[in-house]
Motif scaffolding. Sequence first.
Motif, PDB file in Angstrom:
ATOM      1  N   UNK A   1       1.003  -1.303  -0.126  1.00  0.00           N
ATOM      2  CA  UNK A   1       0.073   0.089  -0.003  1.00  0.00           C
ATOM      3  C   UNK A   1       0.773   1.236   0.001  1.00  0.00           C
ATOM      4  N   UNK A   2       1.856   1.365   0.924  1.00  0.00           N
ATOM      5  CA  UNK A   2       2.644   2.488   1.116  1.00  0.00           C
ATOM      6  C   UNK A   2       3.542   2.703  -0.109  1.00  0.00           C
ATOM      7  N   UNK A   3       4.184   1.700  -0.713  1.00  0.00           N
ATOM      8  CA  UNK A   3       4.778   1.920  -1.817  1.00  0.00           C
ATOM      9  C   UNK A   3       4.235   2.221  -3.008  1.00  0.00           C
ATOM     10  N   UNK A   4       2.822   1.968  -3.176  1.00  0.00           N
ATOM     11  CA  UNK A   4       2.006   2.397  -4.200  1.00  0.00           C
ATOM     12  C   UNK A   4       1.572   3.924  -4.058  1.00  0.00           C
ATOM     13  N   UNK A   5       1.145   4.431  -2.944  1.00  0.00           N
ATOM     14  CA  UNK A   5       0.706   5.660  -2.682  1.00  0.00           C
ATOM     15  C   UNK A   5       1.971   6.608  -2.654  1.00  0.00           C
ATOM     16  N   UNK A   6       3.199   5.920  -2.698  1.00  0.00           N
ATOM     17  CA  UNK A   6       4.522   6.975  -2.533  1.00  0.00           C
ATOM     18  C   UNK A   6       5.034   6.933  -3.981  1.00  0.00           C
ATOM     19  N   UNK A   7       4.487   5.948  -4.949  1.00  0.00           N
ATOM     20  CA  UNK A   7       4.828   5.887  -6.264  1.00  0.00           C
ATOM     21  C   UNK A   7       4.753   7.323  -7.154  1.00  0.00           C
ATOM     22  N   UNK A   8       5.419   7.464  -8.224  1.00  0.00           N
ATOM     23  CA  UNK A   8       5.128   8.526  -9.346  1.00  0.00           C
ATOM     24  C   UNK A   8       3.453   8.590  -9.556  1.00  0.00           C
ATOM     25  N   UNK A   9       2.953   9.849  -9.696  1.00  0.00           N
ATOM     26  CA  UNK A   9       1.530  10.172 -10.252  1.00  0.00           C
ATOM     27  C   UNK A   9       1.118   9.043 -11.402  1.00  0.00           C
ATOM     28  N   UNK A  10       2.188   8.806 -12.299  1.00  0.00           N
ATOM     29  CA  UNK A  10       1.706   7.974 -13.524  1.00  0.00           C
ATOM     30  C   UNK A  10       1.452   6.817 -13.456  1.00  0.00           C
ATOM     31  N   UNK A  11       1.979   6.081 -11.855  1.00  0.00           N
ATOM     32  CA  UNK A  11       1.625   4.830 -11.560  1.00  0.00           C
ATOM     33  C   UNK A  11       0.132   5.119 -11.044  1.00  0.00           C
ATOM     34  N   UNK A  12      -0.782   4.554 -11.484  1.00  0.00           N
ATOM     35  CA  UNK A  12      -2.274   4.785 -11.140  1.00  0.00           C
ATOM     36  C   UNK A  12      -2.752   3.378 -10.878  1.00  0.00           C
ATOM     37  N   UNK A  13      -2.091   2.362 -11.149  1.00  0.00           N
ATOM     38  CA  UNK A  13      -2.744   1.110 -11.020  1.00  0.00           C
ATOM     39  C   UNK A  13      -3.920   0.742 -12.259  1.00  0.00           C
ATOM     40  N   UNK A  14      -4.514  -0.202 -12.053  1.00  0.00           N
ATOM     41  CA  UNK A  14      -4.690  -1.251 -10.881  1.00  0.00           C
ATOM     42  C   UNK A  14      -3.401  -2.231 -10.776  1.00  0.00           C
ATOM     43  N   UNK A  15      -3.052  -2.458  -9.553  1.00  0.00           N
ATOM     44  CA  UNK A  15      -1.864  -3.218  -9.169  1.00  0.00           C
ATOM     45  C   UNK A  15      -2.496  -4.438  -8.470  1.00  0.00           C
ATOM     46  N   UNK A  16      -1.974  -5.680  -8.674  1.00  0.00           N
ATOM     47  CA  UNK A  16      -2.323  -6.566  -7.825  1.00  0.00           C
ATOM     48  C   UNK A  16      -1.186  -6.363  -6.744  1.00  0.00           C
ATOM     49  N   UNK A  17      -1.830  -6.774  -5.501  1.00  0.00           N
ATOM     50  CA  UNK A  17      -0.913  -7.030  -4.384  1.00  0.00           C
ATOM     51  C   UNK A  17      -1.471  -8.274  -3.680  1.00  0.00           C
ATOM     52  N   UNK A  18      -0.490  -9.388  -3.545  1.00  0.00           N
ATOM     53  CA  UNK A  18      -0.926 -10.463  -2.998  1.00  0.00           C
ATOM     54  C   UNK A  18       0.329 -11.402  -3.168  1.00  0.00           C
ATOM     55  N   UNK A  19       0.245 -12.625  -2.466  1.00  0.00           N
ATOM     56  CA  UNK A  19       1.400 -13.546  -2.571  1.00  0.00           C
ATOM     57  C   UNK A  19       1.110 -14.724  -3.780  1.00  0.00           C
ATOM     58  N   UNK A  20       2.057 -14.803  -4.520  1.00  0.00           N
ATOM     59  CA  UNK A  20       1.976 -15.638  -5.741  1.00  0.00           C
ATOM     60  C   UNK A  20       1.970 -17.147  -5.340  1.00  0.00           C
ATOM     61  N   UNK A  21       2.522 -17.547  -4.343  1.00  0.00           N
ATOM     62  CA  UNK A  21       2.530 -18.890  -3.841  1.00  0.00           C
ATOM     63  C   UNK A  21       1.130 -19.347  -3.619  1.00  0.00           C
ATOM     64  N   UNK A  22       0.800 -20.324  -4.414  1.00  0.00           N
ATOM     65  CA  UNK A  22      -0.694 -20.941  -4.475  1.00  0.00           C
ATOM     66  C   UNK A  22      -0.669 -22.175  -3.774  1.00  0.00           C
ATOM     67  N   UNK A  23      -1.879 -22.435  -3.024  1.00  0.00           N
ATOM     68  CA  UNK A  23      -2.059 -23.536  -2.146  1.00  0.00           C
ATOM     69  C   UNK A  23      -3.228 -24.015  -2.452  1.00  0.00           C
TER      70      UNK A  23
END
Length: 337
Positions: A240-262
Amino acid sequence: MAYPGSLRYGNGMIAQPVRKRVLVTGGAGFLGSHLCDRLVADGHDVLCVDNYFTGRRDNIAHLLAAPNFEVMRHDVTLPLHVEVDEIFNLACPASPVHYQFDPVQTTKTSVMGAINVLGIARRTGARVFQASTSEVYGDPTVHPQTEDYRGNVNPLGPRACYDEGKRCAETLFFDYRRQHGLRIKVARIFNTYGPRMHPNDGRVVSNFIIQALRGEDITLYGNGNQTRAFCYASDLIEGFLRLMASDDGVTGPINLGNPHEIPVRGLAERVLALTASSSRIVFRPLPQDDPMQRCPDITRARELLGWTPTVGLDEGLRRTIEYFDALLKAGLKSSRS
């Protein structure tokens, strides 16, 4: 990476962080309270807004004495007039048990809540973050899910109040950006777990842990082969904090989650092992529209934010088990606050 809000000079030195006024809607909830912890610790002035439908006062009680923390009981479907620099919009029940309790109100929370926080951002010029969800992908036909996948959502089913409400909120965020030039950030959150999960939220991690600690049957829906990927709360908040602090051109949507599937059955077996429980696994019919596979492609998050989860599943489960074990020993007092 300099921590969010800090300034880097040309000589590489990092200045003291910029103190910001930050609004967190849903701030007394599971994720909202962890976000408030980080923001307060980073020295920002934090206004936590929550109507306590699923949020709990116990989640933020330890912050009440902090001079840079304030809490307001308020429903985001109603207008709110505050002066802030950043907004994190996390207000919405996120588990089927809670969002299906009052599906009309769930849709209102997503849609009207988005309109209200976007209105604040338009008036104040604040950056505004939308906590969206992997549920916008529905029961996916693409695996793992990438951000350009448009989803397979049933707009008429019992989960639609949440799925379509979040999809509409994303639409509003991007329309406000196009029409009014707002600085938006949209994160699609995949399954997250950790301390302060609501004990009665009906999600698999909290369900399995509480059932195992009580020695009750562990309930699996379907055959247990449906898959999920679980991200620990602290990892998600860092995203969350890295996305909020990113450049204004980085709007998302961006997936945030763990890619390790179970497989869900595999999760139940790990919980049984970590709790040394004698509980049995029993099977029940699969709920309508429950997705069979859910796993994020986090390429964008890695490339644009330098973010990847760091807490392993067993370690995260141990911490979460300790939390629920303490709650059970205290008679689940926190679940009634």
